[in-house]
Write a protein that holds these residues in place. Structure first.
Motif, PDB file in Angstrom:
ATOM      1  N   SER A 149      25.887  -2.045  34.820  1.00 46.22           N
ATOM      2  CA  SER A 149      26.945  -1.331  35.531  1.00 46.22           C
ATOM      3  C   SER A 149      27.976  -2.311  36.076  1.00 46.22           C
ATOM      4  O   SER A 149      27.716  -3.523  36.201  1.00 46.22           O
ATOM      5  CB  SER A 149      26.352  -0.534  36.690  1.00 46.22           C
ATOM      6  N   LYS A 187      28.975  -2.436  39.105  1.00 44.12           N
ATOM      7  CA  LYS A 187      28.475  -2.930  40.379  1.00 44.12           C
ATOM      8  C   LYS A 187      27.519  -4.110  40.161  1.00 44.12           C
ATOM      9  O   LYS A 187      27.582  -5.114  40.880  1.00 44.12           O
ATOM     10  CB  LYS A 187      27.744  -1.822  41.143  1.00 44.12           C
ATOM     11  N   ALA A 188      26.650  -3.994  39.161  1.00 40.72           N
ATOM     12  CA  ALA A 188      25.698  -5.063  38.865  1.00 40.72           C
ATOM     13  C   ALA A 188      26.420  -6.313  38.366  1.00 40.72           C
ATOM     14  O   ALA A 188      26.082  -7.442  38.754  1.00 40.72           O
ATOM     15  CB  ALA A 188      24.683  -4.591  37.833  1.00 40.72           C
ATOM     16  N   THR A 234      19.581  -7.453  38.610  1.00 34.89           N
ATOM     17  CA  THR A 234      20.622  -6.702  39.334  1.00 34.89           C
ATOM     18  C   THR A 234      20.399  -5.191  39.297  1.00 34.89           C
ATOM     19  O   THR A 234      21.145  -4.453  39.941  1.00 34.89           O
ATOM     20  CB  THR A 234      22.012  -6.977  38.725  1.00 34.89           C
ATOM     21  N   SER A 235      19.407  -4.709  38.573  1.00 33.43           N
ATOM     22  CA  SER A 235      19.250  -3.259  38.401  1.00 33.43           C
ATOM     23  C   SER A 235      19.072  -2.536  39.734  1.00 33.43           C
ATOM     24  O   SER A 235      19.475  -1.382  39.887  1.00 33.43           O
ATOM     25  CB  SER A 235      18.060  -2.963  37.486  1.00 33.43           C
ATOM     26  N   VAL A 240      20.636  -2.800  42.414  1.00 32.66           N
ATOM     27  CA  VAL A 240      21.861  -2.484  43.167  1.00 32.66           C
ATOM     28  C   VAL A 240      22.310  -1.049  42.924  1.00 32.66           C
ATOM     29  O   VAL A 240      23.120  -0.512  43.689  1.00 32.66           O
ATOM     30  CB  VAL A 240      23.016  -3.467  42.834  1.00 32.66           C
ATOM     31  N   ASN A 241      21.797  -0.407  41.864  1.00 37.04           N
ATOM     32  CA  ASN A 241      22.181   0.969  41.566  1.00 37.04           C
ATOM     33  C   ASN A 241      21.249   1.989  42.214  1.00 37.04           C
ATOM     34  O   ASN A 241      21.504   3.194  42.153  1.00 37.04           O
ATOM     35  CB  ASN A 241      22.200   1.184  40.045  1.00 37.04           C
ATOM     36  N   LYS A 301      18.621   3.361  45.580  1.00 34.57           N
ATOM     37  CA  LYS A 301      18.755   3.624  47.006  1.00 34.57           C
ATOM     38  C   LYS A 301      18.121   2.494  47.815  1.00 34.57           C
ATOM     39  O   LYS A 301      17.140   1.876  47.386  1.00 34.57           O
ATOM     40  CB  LYS A 301      18.082   4.952  47.364  1.00 34.57           C
ATOM     41  N   TYR A 316      30.662  -0.415  50.160  1.00 34.76           N
ATOM     42  CA  TYR A 316      30.126  -0.278  48.804  1.00 34.76           C
ATOM     43  C   TYR A 316      28.619  -0.004  48.796  1.00 34.76           C
ATOM     44  O   TYR A 316      28.041   0.344  47.770  1.00 34.76           O
ATOM     45  CB  TYR A 316      30.453  -1.509  47.951  1.00 34.76           C
ATOM     46  N   ASN A 370      24.532   4.244  48.846  1.00 35.07           N
ATOM     47  CA  ASN A 370      23.139   3.979  48.461  1.00 35.07           C
ATOM     48  C   ASN A 370      22.194   3.891  49.660  1.00 35.07           C
ATOM     49  O   ASN A 370      20.981   3.853  49.499  1.00 35.07           O
ATOM     50  CB  ASN A 370      23.053   2.655  47.686  1.00 35.07           C
ATOM     51  N   SER A 375      15.053   1.427  45.669  1.00 31.22           N
ATOM     52  CA  SER A 375      14.958   0.135  44.973  1.00 31.22           C
ATOM     53  C   SER A 375      14.783  -1.039  45.935  1.00 31.22           C
ATOM     54  O   SER A 375      14.180  -2.045  45.591  1.00 31.22           O
ATOM     55  CB  SER A 375      16.188  -0.098  44.095  1.00 31.22           C
TER      56      SER A 375
END
Length: 499
Positions: free
Chosen positions: A2, A4-5, A137-138, A140-141, A143, A175, A179, A209
């Protein structure tokens, strides 16, 4: 990946370079911080009282500014609380972080416009260092939940007042807001048990997460999740990747957390306090947390075994050694000066400077000259529990100086188990062996028959929770002392056990 990642990866690399720059230049970095603090505070009441204008070196500072704890700094703090300006730091603070002191009653720790950003950046940088090192980085998507105190604040003479964790909640970057959990309304619930139940209801069906908080209170959250779903936390939250914690040593909780989660989860340890965000774990491969040398805080260190001596020596960052127990002092851009935060630390590395928290200078047992510290009991319990295959919810240790007639004094360990071990005697032997290996004074007292071997008193399920509730310190940032040099906690627990 993503956007964001991808953005997180790029940002992480940039921040890591900045960190490396000051971390590889520690003495000059601290000297710059020191000079800025002294120059900025020269015209404050504290600066004038201690002749800051004549301070040209650390040696001058050590002569003119004595070591103080909160009680000794309180006359200045009271003036700030009363609304005076330019007392400890120019102007007035933005906030007071209100904490409950053991000897001082309520403590009001100032947070200024200069110091506040460091609390936010350090926590952010800890996550960025994890991203930079691992490439992951997964999360970061998903909660993110931060178990913390209520963000509601009151006001005192025009200065906002609240718990540190609640104050920090107001600074969560935009940002992350989408989340972030729990909801604002749930976060404002004061009753900790009701709050945990509400958090469970809000998060049970979410893709959590990152989970963050003080281990004993996160453990309560995990247990409530398991009771509700009959699933491990790892099964429930498939994307749970990162546990961020601080406040207490995680080792005694580790095996319990592994069972509750059901799989391995990476962890990041933090060292935050109302007085400053001192350190964070910057590497999954190295032991210890990176000391924040470029965050408006000047550090001093006194060897713990000399701290109560009249001629104790005050050291700066270039003088410390690994493996030595130090009391850490801070002077900060929030207006604390040669301030004893009460913690003892040890350096695990001096290139860069990484630390572990070894205990509290007032939380130790030395009823007989043994000076047993927190790090030692944490390690002893871990080794003992591993040896006999038990998991522990919580524990505390106190001396028994008035045993039954015919018995020697001993250390009494109050332990709450997940399941009672088959052989308490075997566990006591294993704990005692580890403690004797770590502490020669304790070993000599056992050999010399001054002390008998430690004894274990089992605490019923939720016994520690009930104790903390009885003194009004359930949940949030409150922590159970691991060690006491008296029997105040022990006697209160004995009442709970006997009910």
């Amino acid at each position: 990946m993503s956007l964001k990642a991808l953005g997180a990866k790029i940002f992480a690399k940039r921040i890591r370079k900045k960190i490396n720059k000051w971390a590889t230049d520690p003495t000059d970095t601290q000297q710059r911080v020191f000079e800025n603090l002294i120059t900025t505070a020269q015209q404050t009441a504290f600066g004038k009282d201690h002749s800051f204008e004549g301070i040209n070196s650390f040696s001058d500072f050590a002569k003119q500014v004595p070591i103080r704890d909160y009680e000794e700094l309180k006359p200045y703090v009271n003036r700030v609380v009363d609304g005076e300006k330019d007392i400890l730091w120019p102007g007035k603070p933005l906030y007071f972080a209100k904490t409950s002191g053991t000897t001082s009653g309520a403590k009001y720790i100032p947070l200024t416009k200069e110091s506040m950003p460091n609390h936010i950046k350090a926590a952010r940088n800890a996550i960025l260092c994890y991203i930079e090192e691992t490439g992951k980085t997964s999360f970061v998507n998903g909660k993110m939940i931060f178990l913390q105190g209520s963000p509601e604040m009151s006001e005192k003479n025009g200065i906002k007042l609240g718990r540190l964790s609640g104050i920090v909640a107001h600074y969560v970057p935009k940002y992350l807001q989408r989340n972030r959990m729990p909801s604002w309304e749930t976060n404002c619930i004061e009753d900790w048990e009701k709050k945990v139940d509400a958090i469970v209801e809000e998060t049970v069906d979410q893709n959590m997460s990152i989970i963050s908080g003080i281990p004993p209170w996160v453990q309560m959250y995990f247990e409530r999740l398991q009771q509700k779903t009959n699933k491990t936390v790892g099964e429930l939250f498939k994307g749970f990747e990162l546990f961020i914690y601080g406040g207490v040593n995680f080792e005694p909780y580790k095996s319990t957390f592994e069972k509750l989660i059901g799989r391995k989860v990476a962890g990041i340890e933090l060292y935050p306090a109302s007085e400053g965000f001192f350190a964070f774990q910057d590497s999954q491969k190295e032991k210890g947390m990176l000391l924040q040398l470029d965050s408006g805080m000047f550090y001093e260190f006194v060897k713990a075994d000399t701290f109560f001596d009249e001629n104790r020596e005050r050291l700066t960052i270039g003088d410390v050694e690994t493996g030595v127990n130090y009391v850490m002092l801070v002077s900060t851009n929030a207006g604390l000066w040669a301030y004893n935060i009460g913690d003892t630390i040890q350096f695990t590395s001096t290139s860069p400077y990484r630390v572990i928290v070894s205990g509290r200078i007032k939380h130790f047992i030395s009823a007989f000259g043994e000076h047993v510290i927190g790090k030692e009991v944490d390690q002893a319990l871990k080794e003992g529990a591993d040896a006999v295959g038990v998991t522990v919810n919580d524990f505390t240790v106190a001396p028994q100086v008035n045993p039954k007639e015919g018995e020697l004094p001993y250390h009494e360990w109050f332990i709450e188990f997940n399941e009672l071990p088959n052989d308490l005697e075997q566990l006591a032997v294993a704990i005692d062996k580890s403690l004797r290996n770590q502490n020669t004074y304790y070993d000599d007292l056992i050999d010399g028959k001054i002390l008998s071997r430690l004894k274990i008193t089992t605490v019923p399920k939720n016994g520690f929770k009930n104790y903390m509730k009885s003194i009004g310190k359930l949940g949030g940032q409150n922590k159970l002392p691991r060690l006491s040099n008296d029997r105040n906690i022990a006697d209160a627990l004995s009442v709970i056990i006997d009910k």
